[in-house]
Design a protein around this motif. Structure first.
Motif, PDB file in Angstrom:
ATOM      1  N   LEU A  16      33.068  59.944 -21.112  1.00 59.98           N
ATOM      2  CA  LEU A  16      31.850  59.580 -21.849  1.00 59.98           C
ATOM      3  C   LEU A  16      31.809  58.131 -22.300  1.00 59.98           C
ATOM      4  N   TYR A  17      32.482  57.234 -21.574  1.00 60.16           N
ATOM      5  CA  TYR A  17      32.354  55.826 -21.930  1.00 60.16           C
ATOM      6  C   TYR A  17      31.012  55.256 -21.476  1.00 60.16           C
ATOM      7  N   ASN A  18      30.443  55.836 -20.420  1.00 55.34           N
ATOM      8  CA  ASN A  18      29.134  55.408 -19.940  1.00 55.34           C
ATOM      9  C   ASN A  18      28.084  56.448 -20.316  1.00 55.34           C
ATOM     10  N   LYS A  19      26.840  56.037 -20.290  1.00 52.69           N
ATOM     11  CA  LYS A  19      25.737  56.943 -20.574  1.00 52.69           C
ATOM     12  C   LYS A  19      25.792  58.112 -19.599  1.00 52.69           C
ATOM     13  N   SER A  20      25.862  59.326 -20.117  1.00 49.16           N
ATOM     14  CA  SER A  20      26.098  60.505 -19.281  1.00 49.16           C
ATOM     15  C   SER A  20      25.213  61.655 -19.741  1.00 49.16           C
ATOM     16  N   LEU A  21      25.058  62.637 -18.847  1.00 51.74           N
ATOM     17  CA  LEU A  21      24.308  63.846 -19.182  1.00 51.74           C
ATOM     18  C   LEU A  21      25.265  65.031 -19.164  1.00 51.74           C
ATOM     19  N   LEU A  22      25.400  65.667 -20.313  1.00 52.65           N
ATOM     20  CA  LEU A  22      26.230  66.851 -20.456  1.00 52.65           C
ATOM     21  C   LEU A  22      25.304  68.060 -20.590  1.00 52.65           C
ATOM     22  N   SER A  23      25.472  69.043 -19.711  1.00 51.99           N
ATOM     23  CA  SER A  23      24.605  70.228 -19.734  1.00 51.99           C
ATOM     24  C   SER A  23      25.435  71.465 -20.051  1.00 51.99           C
ATOM     25  N   ILE A  24      24.927  72.280 -20.969  1.00 52.48           N
ATOM     26  CA  ILE A  24      25.556  73.535 -21.377  1.00 52.48           C
ATOM     27  C   ILE A  24      24.557  74.638 -21.065  1.00 52.48           C
ATOM     28  N   GLN A  25      24.904  75.542 -20.135  1.00 54.12           N
ATOM     29  CA  GLN A  25      23.975  76.590 -19.721  1.00 54.12           C
ATOM     30  C   GLN A  25      24.637  77.960 -19.860  1.00 54.12           C
ATOM     31  N   TYR A  26      23.822  78.929 -20.259  1.00 55.75           N
ATOM     32  CA  TYR A  26      24.327  80.283 -20.501  1.00 55.75           C
ATOM     33  C   TYR A  26      23.435  81.277 -19.776  1.00 55.75           C
ATOM     34  N   ASP A  27      24.086  82.212 -19.057  1.00 55.79           N
ATOM     35  CA  ASP A  27      23.351  83.219 -18.298  1.00 55.79           C
ATOM     36  C   ASP A  27      23.997  84.586 -18.499  1.00 55.79           C
ATOM     37  N   ASN A  28      23.549  85.297 -19.551  1.00 53.11           N
ATOM     38  CA  ASN A  28      23.984  86.684 -19.786  1.00 53.11           C
ATOM     39  C   ASN A  28      25.502  86.857 -19.702  1.00 53.11           C
ATOM     40  N   GLY A  29      26.219  86.111 -20.522  1.00 52.18           N
ATOM     41  CA  GLY A  29      27.668  86.276 -20.586  1.00 52.18           C
ATOM     42  C   GLY A  29      28.465  85.253 -19.807  1.00 52.18           C
ATOM     43  N   ILE A  30      27.823  84.388 -19.053  1.00 48.66           N
ATOM     44  CA  ILE A  30      28.536  83.354 -18.294  1.00 48.66           C
ATOM     45  C   ILE A  30      28.080  81.987 -18.802  1.00 48.66           C
ATOM     46  N   MET A  31      29.043  81.122 -19.135  1.00 49.59           N
ATOM     47  CA  MET A  31      28.752  79.774 -19.619  1.00 49.59           C
ATOM     48  C   MET A  31      29.132  78.765 -18.540  1.00 49.59           C
ATOM     49  N   TYR A  32      28.184  77.834 -18.261  1.00 51.06           N
ATOM     50  CA  TYR A  32      28.418  76.767 -17.295  1.00 51.06           C
ATOM     51  C   TYR A  32      28.284  75.427 -18.026  1.00 51.06           C
ATOM     52  N   ILE A  33      29.229  74.537 -17.818  1.00 55.69           N
ATOM     53  CA  ILE A  33      29.126  73.189 -18.393  1.00 55.69           C
ATOM     54  C   ILE A  33      29.289  72.174 -17.274  1.00 55.69           C
ATOM     55  N   ASN A  34      28.304  71.308 -17.132  1.00 62.35           N
ATOM     56  CA  ASN A  34      28.325  70.238 -16.133  1.00 62.35           C
ATOM     57  C   ASN A  34      28.375  68.883 -16.822  1.00 62.35           C
ATOM     58  N   TYR A  35      29.131  67.977 -16.228  1.00 58.84           N
ATOM     59  CA  TYR A  35      29.251  66.608 -16.732  1.00 58.84           C
ATOM     60  C   TYR A  35      28.793  65.664 -15.623  1.00 58.84           C
ATOM     61  N   ASP A  36      27.585  65.079 -15.813  1.00 61.78           N
ATOM     62  CA  ASP A  36      26.967  64.226 -14.789  1.00 61.78           C
ATOM     63  C   ASP A  36      26.882  64.935 -13.436  1.00 61.78           C
ATOM     64  N   GLY A  37      26.440  66.191 -13.472  1.00 67.26           N
ATOM     65  CA  GLY A  37      26.208  66.946 -12.248  1.00 67.26           C
ATOM     66  C   GLY A  37      27.426  67.638 -11.686  1.00 67.26           C
ATOM     67  N   ILE A  38      28.620  67.404 -12.260  1.00 63.97           N
ATOM     68  CA  ILE A  38      29.863  68.008 -11.768  1.00 63.97           C
ATOM     69  C   ILE A  38      30.281  69.119 -12.723  1.00 63.97           C
ATOM     70  N   ASN A  39      30.526  70.299 -12.167  1.00 66.26           N
ATOM     71  CA  ASN A  39      30.924  71.416 -13.003  1.00 66.26           C
ATOM     72  C   ASN A  39      32.352  71.217 -13.510  1.00 66.26           C
ATOM     73  N   ILE A  40      32.525  71.280 -14.824  1.00 67.37           N
ATOM     74  CA  ILE A  40      33.861  71.115 -15.402  1.00 67.37           C
ATOM     75  C   ILE A  40      34.351  72.398 -16.075  1.00 67.37           C
ATOM     76  N   LEU A  41      33.446  73.380 -16.226  1.00 65.91           N
ATOM     77  CA  LEU A  41      33.878  74.624 -16.852  1.00 65.91           C
ATOM     78  C   LEU A  41      32.860  75.723 -16.568  1.00 65.91           C
ATOM     79  N   THR A  42      33.340  76.818 -15.988  1.00 63.64           N
ATOM     80  CA  THR A  42      32.547  78.036 -15.824  1.00 63.64           C
ATOM     81  C   THR A  42      33.411  79.200 -16.268  1.00 63.64           C
ATOM     82  N   THR A  43      32.905  80.009 -17.187  1.00 65.24           N
ATOM     83  CA  THR A  43      33.734  81.098 -17.696  1.00 65.24           C
ATOM     84  C   THR A  43      32.859  82.222 -18.231  1.00 65.24           C
TER      85      THR A  43
END
Length: 740
Positions: A369-396
């Motif tokens: 996060l040193y540069n301007k970035s987009l962090l997305s947190i998405q939830y779909d009925n029990g599954i959480m997805y987190i993307n950092y600048d379009g790259i998935n860094i966590l799905t659980t």
């Protein structure tokens, strides 16, 4: 043997049939061709983009009639309407042909509607034999109807515009038309759109294609990714010296800062060091599907972070402290719900963690996060997805989460030193393509020009052969002077107040409107100020208008107290009086900003307070005529925004030609006494220039000596040269008379 014989015969017949089908395929007539719409690779990309836009943003599906198919939004028609092939500048080879007949002729769409929302309707239009469009009545061309909660018709006010005129290689002339309108607070979830609705349409033949409808944000018109958007804050739209970060989605889900933040208006960022943000109730977020987008970066100017890697000794000390004091934990966002917080996003040593009760899930990659970035947190009925600048860094998989009526929190321990550019909440999932588009929107600073929509790109076939007519400016509606009927409707009092008030004024509105319009056009058509004054006097001079203003309609009763409008720091501010009708209806009173754009402010006021007349401050023509020539640069106390200096033309060579009234001069003097160190236009108010002859003369124009230099207002001891004063009795005088 007989059975085997029949089986052999059946097998031979089957082989013969297969052979005949094969021969027919080889020797069939290939001269009979079926037309299939073809596009170049470049245009295929445009079609894919358009289809994507349709799925998410365009409320009219297949308005370009691709492959000759109708739009699913089309529900009814009458008269002659037919989809045909015709060369056009749109995205397909097909258009809707509409011809005059003896029948009532119209083509009807039905679309989704949301309360108090702005919509843009676009389409390409061509007229038979390239007839002159000058005489086209745009208000008859398109009709839009909604219904209020009581199922009475609501007809929104339409503003129309010709965006572009082009001439194709076959000399057909096409126009890109735009209509915009706003739905009411009380409308239901459907709207009907009619292309023509008359037994005698204006031309023999109309051609339509690329018919598209977009719901847009009033304060961010070019941000088209707004389906199921419940909150959108943007740094470029933040108002200084305010702890409220206003929601641009139109849902009123503002965020609140614990202190006045540090702002970088060039970058559109808000620094949240030593403060937390609280928001709306978490149960406004769907607990089935949602998306949270954070556009942010670390503030590297003060690059000491609890979550950065430090020495082992320091790290161990911090761990010991963290075991005792939760306040050292770094939480990016906390969403209240089950187990106090349904989930939180925590940052530890540049890794991101999802915290759900006692469960903790770690990202597979670092989040720098040193540069301007987009962090997305998405939830779909029990599954959480987190993307950092379009790259998935966590799905659980996580537990089922529930929300409550406590407010969400960002940086709850006030120990993040981050710059936030935008924060968005959706009650839906966002797929990768749209997420990439949203990221590009913010990373490339398209939000800086948030009211310059580039949506027109989706209405042009880039491979069409055409020439653009450069002789006319079609960014504004041409052909008529500024007092054309559309302008009058936007400016005269009766349309602003009584449009859609059929339950109060249905019997008198038409006659009032017609008489007032005819009277004012005949007597005051050459001067906009006179015209506006005339329309405001209609309520006193025309009987039908007097009836509308009668006490039985209660429009101007003391109880109503329509909100006042004034300018503050360059923004249009509405003020709702305590205990007034609207204060009780909306459950709040006081100031609320409608932004700096007069058109958006007027639209919003008209939608929110339909019973009230539009204040003069929001009417084109009553606004400050020469505000663009204002020389003063500080918004606070700026004389150009005062009523006293409202119509001053500052663009003069000699200040003596300013023609200021006394109050305006005082406003300038007051401003300059405070801002002489910041505004070079006030250099003469700098104490070090007090004896400069030119400054003395310049200040004398703005300051009345009786206001500033009356000897009786000051003690003689306060005079700066008092120490040099010599009493008359102490002056040596031989043979002279000091009393002369």
């Amino acid at each position: 043997m007989i059975i085997n014989k029949y089986l052999i015969i059946f097998f031979i017949i089957f082989i013969i049939i297969i052979f005949l089908f094969f021969v027919n395929y080889l020797f069939k007539d290939k001269s009979k061709k079926i037309y299939i719409e073809k596009f170049s690779e470049e245009n295929k990309a445009n079609i894919i983009t358009e289809n994507k836009i349709k799925q998410i943003n365009n409320l009219i599906i297949n308005g370009s009639f691709e492959n000759g198919k109708d739009s699913p939004n089309h529900i009814n028609q009458n008269g002659y309407n037919k989809i045909i092939m015709k060369k056009n500048p749109g995205l397909s080879s097909y258009v809707l042909e509409q011809k005059k007949s003896e029948e009532l002729t119209y083509y009807e769409f039905i679309c989704r509607n949301e309360k108090n929302s702005k919509y843009n309707l676009y389409f390409w239009l061509s007229i038979d034999n390239n007839s002159n469009i000058d005489s086209l009545d745009f208000e008859k061309l398109v009709k839009i109807k909604m219904q209020n909660n009581d199922y009475k018709n609501y007809i929104p006010k339409l503003n129309y515009n010709i965006i572009q005129k082009i001439i194709l290689s076959n000399n057909d002339v096409w126009y890109l038309i735009k209509y915009d309108f706003i739905s009411d607070n009380n409308t239901i979830d459907k709207m009907q759109i009619y292309l023509n609705y008359s037994a005698d349409i204006q031309y023999n033949t109309f051609y339509f294609t690329n018919i598209s409808l977009y719901r847009v944000l009033i304060d961010a018109e070019n941000f088209i990714y707004n389906d199921s958007l419940i909150c959108y804050t943007d740094g470029y739209n933040y108002e200084s010296n305010n702890t409220t970060w206003h929601d641009l989605s139109g849902n009123g889900n503002d965020l609140f800062l614990s202190n006045i933040p540090q702002i970088d208006y060039n970058k559109g960022s808000i620094n949240i060091k030593n403060m937390k943000l609280t928001g709306f109730e978490s149960n406004k977020i769907s607990n089935n599907k949602f998306s949270i987008l954070l556009c942010l970066n670390k503030n590297i100017e003060n690059n000491i972070f609890l979550n950065d890697k430090v020495s082992d000794e320091t790290d161990n000390n911090l761990n010991e402290i963290n075991d005792v004091f939760e306040i050292n934990d770094v939480f990016l966002i906390s969403i209240p719900g089950n187990d106090r917080y349904s989930f939180e996003i925590q940052l530890i040593d540049n890794y991101l963690y999802i915290i759900c009760g006692k469960d903790k899930y770690k990202s597979k990659n670092e989040v720098i996060l040193y540069n301007k970035s987009l962090l997305s947190i998405q939830y779909d009925n029990g599954i959480m997805y987190i993307n950092y600048d379009g790259i998935n860094i966590l799905t659980t998989n996580i537990r089922k989460i529930y929300f409550n009526n406590d407010t969400l929190i960002i940086n709850r321990n006030k120990n993040l030193d981050y710059n936030f550019y935008s924060i968005l909440f959706y009650n839906r999932l966002i797929d990768k393509k749209e997420l990439d588009d949203i990221r590009e929107y913010f990373i490339t600073n398209k939000n800086k020009n948030f009211n310059s929509p580039d949506i027109n790109l989706y209405h042009m076939n880039l491979n069409a052969e055409y020439t653009v007519n450069n002789e006319d400016n079609y960014l504004f509606k041409p052909y008529n002077n500024k007092l054309n009927n559309n302008e009058n409707i936007n400016n005269n009092f009766f349309n602003k107040i009584f449009d859609n008030q059929n339950y109060k004024v249905s019997n008198n509105y038409k006659s009032c409107s017609k008489e007032c319009l005819n009277t004012c056009l005949s007597t005051s058509s050459d001067n906009l100020d006179d015209f506006l004054s005339c329309t405001n006097d209609c309520k006193n001079n025309i009987k039908a208008c007097k009836d509308i203003f009668s006490e039985k309609n209660n429009i101007y009763s003391d109880k109503l107290k329509c909100p006042k409008v004034y300018k503050k720091n360059g923004k249009y501010i509405i003020y709702i009086s305590p205990n007034s009708y609207y204060a009780n209806k909306l459950n709040y009173s006081g100031e609320k900003s409608y932004g700096s754009n007069i058109n958006r402010a007027r639209y919003t006021y008209n939608a929110n307070f339909p019973e009230c007349p539009i204040p003069n401050e929001l009417i084109q023509g009553f606004e400050k005529k020469y505000i663009e020539t204002c020389p003063y640069i500080i918004n606070e106390l700026n004389p150009c925004y005062t009523t006293a200096c409202g119509n001053v033309n500052w663009n003069v060579k000699n200040y003596n030609d300013l023609n200021l009234n006394k109050n305006c001069k005082k406003a300038v003097s007051n401003y300059c006494q405070i801002n002489y160190q910041l505004d070079e236009n006030c250099v003469c108010w700098d104490p070090k220039n007090k004896d400069d002859p030119k400054c003395i003369e310049f200040k004398r124009y703005f300051e009345d000596p009786n206001d500033y230099c009356s000897p009786s207002q000051f003690k003689i001891e306060d005079h700066p040269d008092f120490e040099k004063y010599i009493k008359k009795d102490n002056i040596p005088c031989w043979g002279c008379n000091l009393n002369m």
